[in-house]
Write a protein that holds these residues in place. Structure first.
Motif, short mmCIF file in Angstrom:
data_model
loop_
_atom_site.label_atom_id
_atom_site.label_comp_id
_atom_site.label_asym_id
_atom_site.label_seq_id
_atom_site.Cartn_x
_atom_site.Cartn_y
_atom_site.Cartn_z
N GLN A 196 0.80 -1.22 0.00
CA GLN A 196 0.00 0.00 0.00
C GLN A 196 0.84 1.27 0.00
N HIS A 197 2.16 1.14 0.08
CA HIS A 197 3.02 2.30 0.21
C HIS A 197 3.89 2.50 -1.04
N ASN A 198 4.49 3.68 -1.13
CA ASN A 198 5.34 4.01 -2.27
C ASN A 198 6.71 4.44 -1.74
N PRO A 199 7.64 3.48 -1.56
CA PRO A 199 8.95 3.79 -0.99
C PRO A 199 9.71 4.87 -1.75
N LYS A 200 9.64 4.84 -3.07
CA LYS A 200 10.35 5.83 -3.88
C LYS A 200 9.81 7.24 -3.59
N ALA A 201 8.51 7.39 -3.55
CA ALA A 201 7.91 8.69 -3.27
C ALA A 201 8.21 9.14 -1.84
N GLU A 202 8.20 8.21 -0.89
CA GLU A 202 8.52 8.58 0.50
C GLU A 202 9.98 9.02 0.62
N LYS A 203 10.87 8.34 -0.08
CA LYS A 203 12.28 8.74 -0.05
C LYS A 203 12.45 10.13 -0.66
N GLU A 204 11.79 10.38 -1.78
CA GLU A 204 11.87 11.71 -2.42
C GLU A 204 11.30 12.79 -1.50
N TYR A 205 10.19 12.49 -0.84
CA TYR A 205 9.56 13.45 0.07
C TYR A 205 10.52 13.80 1.22
N ILE A 206 11.09 12.78 1.84
CA ILE A 206 12.00 13.00 2.97
C ILE A 206 13.27 13.71 2.49
N THR A 207 13.80 13.31 1.35
CA THR A 207 15.00 13.95 0.81
C THR A 207 14.75 15.44 0.57
N GLN A 208 13.61 15.77 0.03
CA GLN A 208 13.26 17.18 -0.22
C GLN A 208 13.14 17.95 1.10
N LYS A 209 12.50 17.36 2.08
CA LYS A 209 12.33 18.03 3.38
C LYS A 209 13.68 18.21 4.08
N ILE A 210 14.59 17.24 3.90
CA ILE A 210 15.94 17.38 4.47
C ILE A 210 16.64 18.58 3.85
N LYS A 211 16.55 18.73 2.52
CA LYS A 211 17.16 19.88 1.84
C LYS A 211 16.57 21.19 2.35
N GLU A 212 15.26 21.23 2.51
CA GLU A 212 14.59 22.44 2.97
C GLU A 212 14.92 22.78 4.42
N SER A 213 15.32 21.79 5.21
CA SER A 213 15.55 22.00 6.64
C SER A 213 16.86 22.72 6.97
N LYS A 214 17.73 22.85 5.98
CA LYS A 214 19.02 23.52 6.18
C LYS A 214 19.81 22.95 7.35
#
Length: 172
Positions: free
Chosen positions: A147-165
């Motif tokens: 039921q989950h999308n590992p690729k999309a979750e990784k992209e989401y977390i990676t983007q949030k890490i970049k935004e977190s400075k």
């Protein structure tokens, strides 16, 4: 409700890779968050002992929840009910937004991550045991992809890490 202001937080995912190295956890972090049946007993040298927040999408019994000796429980599924234990619920509007962004049902880990991110006043957030389904879940020895999308979750977390400075860290 736990105060996140200026706290160093760790969120443990349940990937088996969490046992790749020993860590000082209880003394290193102010707030320790766990997911579902990630009981620390017997694994303290890798994941510490303390639990401040438990994020649940599994129907654990009252006695299982009490084993965590947690200060707070956040229920991340509308189907899960805990009758004798004080808890909060993950916002269903946020759940719907994550579903839309990920193109799939969000995992408990991504909901816990999102919940903590919304508490923007934390000092740091370290993710441990998040390998996006490269290794099985350590307490079931399964990989739950259905039921989950590992690729999309990784992209989401990676983007949030970049935004977190630098405030959010994915630790291997």
């Amino acid at each position: 409700m736990i105060n996140f202001r200026d706290k160093n937080i760790v969120l443990f995912g349940n990937a088996k890779s969490v046992f790749n190295k020993r860590r000082e956890i209880d003394s290193r972090f102010d707030i320790i968050c766990r997911i579902n049946a990630g009981f620390p007993k017997g694994k303290e040298e890798y994941i510490g002992n303390r639990t401040n927040i438990l994020f649940l999408s599994l129907p654990l019994s009252e006695s299982e929840v009490k084993e965590f000796k947690t200060q707070d429980v956040i229920v991340c599924s509308p189907q899960i009910f805990i009758t004798d234990y004080q808890h909060s619920r993950y916002d269903l509007d946020n759940w719907a937004t994550l579903c839309s962004e990920l193109g799939a049902r969000p995992s408990t880990g991504i909901m816990a991550f999102d919940y903590i991110l919304q508490k923007r006043e934390f000092k740091s957030l370290t993710l441990i045991g998040f390998d996006f389904w490269k290794t099985p879940n350590w307490y079931t020895n399964n990989i739950h992809l259905g039921q989950h999308n590992p690729k999309a979750e990784k992209e989401y977390i990676t983007q949030k890490i970049k935004e977190s400075k630098g405030k959010v860290i994915l630790e291997k």
